[in-house]
Design a protein around this motif. Structure first.
Motif, PDB file in Angstrom:
ATOM      1  N   UNK A 109       0.784  -1.221   0.025  1.00 41.74           N
ATOM      2  CA  UNK A 109       0.048   0.058   0.079  1.00 41.74           C
ATOM      3  C   UNK A 109       0.916   1.279  -0.075  1.00 41.74           C
ATOM      4  N   UNK A 110       2.097   1.089   0.709  1.00 43.55           N
ATOM      5  CA  UNK A 110       2.779   2.205   0.608  1.00 43.55           C
ATOM      6  C   UNK A 110       3.279   2.637  -1.008  1.00 43.55           C
ATOM      7  N   UNK A 111       3.545   1.447  -1.754  1.00 47.49           N
ATOM      8  CA  UNK A 111       3.958   1.736  -2.870  1.00 47.49           C
ATOM      9  C   UNK A 111       2.567   2.333  -3.673  1.00 47.49           C
ATOM     10  N   UNK A 112       1.556   1.539  -3.600  1.00 50.18           N
ATOM     11  CA  UNK A 112       0.377   2.055  -4.162  1.00 50.18           C
ATOM     12  C   UNK A 112       0.010   3.594  -4.063  1.00 50.18           C
ATOM     13  N   UNK A 113       0.184   3.992  -2.764  1.00 47.30           N
ATOM     14  CA  UNK A 113       0.011   5.488  -2.234  1.00 47.30           C
ATOM     15  C   UNK A 113       0.943   6.557  -3.026  1.00 47.30           C
ATOM     16  N   UNK A 114       2.071   5.804  -3.471  1.00 47.04           N
ATOM     17  CA  UNK A 114       3.276   6.787  -3.849  1.00 47.04           C
ATOM     18  C   UNK A 114       3.822   7.355  -2.764  1.00 47.04           C
ATOM     19  N   UNK A 115       3.898   6.647  -1.492  1.00 51.96           N
ATOM     20  CA  UNK A 115       4.596   7.049  -0.533  1.00 51.96           C
ATOM     21  C   UNK A 115       5.987   6.601  -0.139  1.00 51.96           C
ATOM     22  N   UNK A 116       6.544   5.602  -0.895  1.00 48.50           N
ATOM     23  CA  UNK A 116       7.690   5.145  -0.857  1.00 48.50           C
ATOM     24  C   UNK A 116       9.109   5.876  -0.683  1.00 48.50           C
ATOM     25  N   UNK A 117       8.720   6.847  -1.669  1.00 50.18           N
ATOM     26  CA  UNK A 117      10.049   7.741  -2.066  1.00 50.18           C
ATOM     27  C   UNK A 117      10.029   9.005  -0.811  1.00 50.18           C
ATOM     28  N   UNK A 118       9.265   9.203  -0.296  1.00 52.05           N
ATOM     29  CA  UNK A 118       9.242   9.994   0.905  1.00 52.05           C
ATOM     30  C   UNK A 118       9.021   9.741   2.364  1.00 52.05           C
ATOM     31  N   UNK A 119       9.133   8.401   2.537  1.00 55.08           N
ATOM     32  CA  UNK A 119       9.145   7.666   3.920  1.00 55.08           C
ATOM     33  C   UNK A 119       9.854   8.486   5.103  1.00 55.08           C
ATOM     34  N   UNK A 159      -4.314   9.894 -11.237  1.00 53.92           N
ATOM     35  CA  UNK A 159      -3.965   8.867 -11.938  1.00 53.92           C
ATOM     36  C   UNK A 159      -3.728   7.773 -11.159  1.00 53.92           C
ATOM     37  N   UNK A 160      -3.824   8.041  -9.774  1.00 55.83           N
ATOM     38  CA  UNK A 160      -3.758   6.978  -8.785  1.00 55.83           C
ATOM     39  C   UNK A 160      -4.885   6.723  -7.790  1.00 55.83           C
ATOM     40  N   UNK A 161      -5.880   7.653  -8.126  1.00 55.04           N
ATOM     41  CA  UNK A 161      -7.304   7.500  -7.001  1.00 55.04           C
ATOM     42  C   UNK A 161      -7.866   6.377  -7.183  1.00 55.04           C
ATOM     43  N   UNK A 162      -7.868   5.801  -8.635  1.00 53.77           N
ATOM     44  CA  UNK A 162      -8.554   4.405  -8.624  1.00 53.77           C
ATOM     45  C   UNK A 162      -7.947   3.541  -8.002  1.00 53.77           C
ATOM     46  N   UNK A 163      -6.516   3.261  -7.815  1.00 50.86           N
ATOM     47  CA  UNK A 163      -5.731   2.463  -7.122  1.00 50.86           C
ATOM     48  C   UNK A 163      -5.958   2.506  -5.537  1.00 50.86           C
ATOM     49  N   UNK A 164      -6.161   3.800  -5.169  1.00 46.78           N
ATOM     50  CA  UNK A 164      -6.337   3.997  -3.982  1.00 46.78           C
ATOM     51  C   UNK A 164      -7.632   3.428  -3.416  1.00 46.78           C
ATOM     52  N   UNK A 165      -8.816   3.749  -4.250  1.00 56.12           N
ATOM     53  CA  UNK A 165     -10.071   3.437  -3.829  1.00 56.12           C
ATOM     54  C   UNK A 165     -10.012   1.840  -3.900  1.00 56.12           C
ATOM     55  N   UNK A 166      -9.368   1.248  -4.733  1.00 62.60           N
ATOM     56  CA  UNK A 166      -9.611  -0.169  -4.640  1.00 62.60           C
ATOM     57  C   UNK A 166      -8.898  -0.999  -3.403  1.00 62.60           C
ATOM     58  N   UNK A 167      -7.912  -0.077  -2.905  1.00 63.25           N
ATOM     59  CA  UNK A 167      -7.315  -0.393  -1.612  1.00 63.25           C
ATOM     60  C   UNK A 167      -8.156  -0.430  -0.461  1.00 63.25           C
TER      61      UNK A 167
END
Length: 282
Positions: A109-119, A159-167
């Motif tokens: 989920x960290x990857x899906x939410x695009x948080x990996x690079x800013x942890x 572009x990532x809202x649908x992925x977040x919603x599925x999560x």
């Protein structure tokens, strides 16, 4: 099975009515969206559901009990307040310890939410969208039965809202959320509520059947003109944001419009047209 029942709720502040006689139910496993412009009462209604403050009249009931509903809940507030001097990774680890969960389980989920690079970034340095993504991740951390989300996708890359919603929906939990994204609300919701100046425009309904509330599934859109409006007797239409929207694009209506202007478009009606038809129609 009913989970929450809102019964004739009204809220007044400084002699102004914020909500007026609001009633609806949320069933277990249902997705409910609360739609309306800024100032219509959406966030106040969320606050009433969460008992952040009290209504002047009416009641909120929880089934089977308030203790059970509130014991498994995830919340995302608009303008979420999050500890500013912690790093993202530190905050995730903190939540993991609270719920006794292995934080590594949320790597996907960290990857899906695009948080990996800013942890390792401090929360105070995050953008609004980054804070919102973190807030959503923390809200679903413990797999709550109920999620209450106030403008959950504000500032997030579309572009990532649908992925977040599925999560968010991975376990088919119950969700109540506010949004300005009408298209998404129509797509993901089982039921929608329209608020206008603190009142429900109509009873809650299935947005996939929105066309049943309109005189036509086609609309003619043109810049507002009083001359055109004067010639629309007998036609269903509304005026909003300097646009005139006429329902029905049959030959009779088209000939009438063409005789007045050539500056118009024929479009498919949307969920937002239902709202404006019910609140601004002439």
């Amino acid at each position: 099975m009913m989970l929450i029942s809102i019964n004739n709720v009204s809220v007044k502040a400084s002699q102004k009515e914020i909500l007026k006689n609001i009633s609806f139910n949320i069933d277990k496993g249902e997705v409910l969206s609360i739609l309306g412009p800024n100032g219509s009462g959406k966030s106040t209604l969320i606050g009433i559901m969460l008992e952040d403050f009290n209504s002047n009249t009416g009641s909120v009931e929880y089934f089977p009990s308030k203790k059970e509903v509130f014991g498994s809940i995830g919340i995302v507030y608009d303008n979420q307040l999050i500890f500013p001097f912690l790093k993202i990774k530190e905050f995730i680890d903190y939540f993991a310890s609270i719920y006794n969960i292995d934080a590594k389980a949320y790597n996907t989920y960290i990857d899906i939410f695009g948080l990996r690079k800013i942890l390792t970034s401090l929360i105070k340095n995050l953008s609004q969208g980054e804070r919102t993504k973190l807030a959503i991740l923390l809200a679903i951390f413990h797999n709550p039965a109920l999620l209450v989300l106030d403008e959950p996708f504000s500032g997030i890359d579309p572009t990532i809202i649908e992925k977040i919603w599925n999560s968010i929906r991975r376990n088919r939990n119950t969700i109540a959320f506010t949004s300005h994204d009408w298209e998404m609300a129509a797509k993901v919701s089982d039921k929608v509520i329209f608020l206008y100046e603190g009142t429900m425009v109509c009873p809650a309904f299935d947005p996939k059947k929105f066309k049943e509330k309109l005189p036509s599934d086609k609309i003619i859109v043109l810049p507002y003109s009083p001359i055109v409006e004067e010639n629309l007797n007998g036609f269903s239409y509304y005026v909003h944001n300097n646009s005139l929207v006429i329902f029905n694009s049959d030959k009779k209506v088209l000939n009438k419009v063409r005789g007045l202007t050539r500056n118009f478009s024929i479009l498919d009606a949307t969920l937002k047209d239902v709202y404006f038809y019910l609140t601004y129609r002439k």
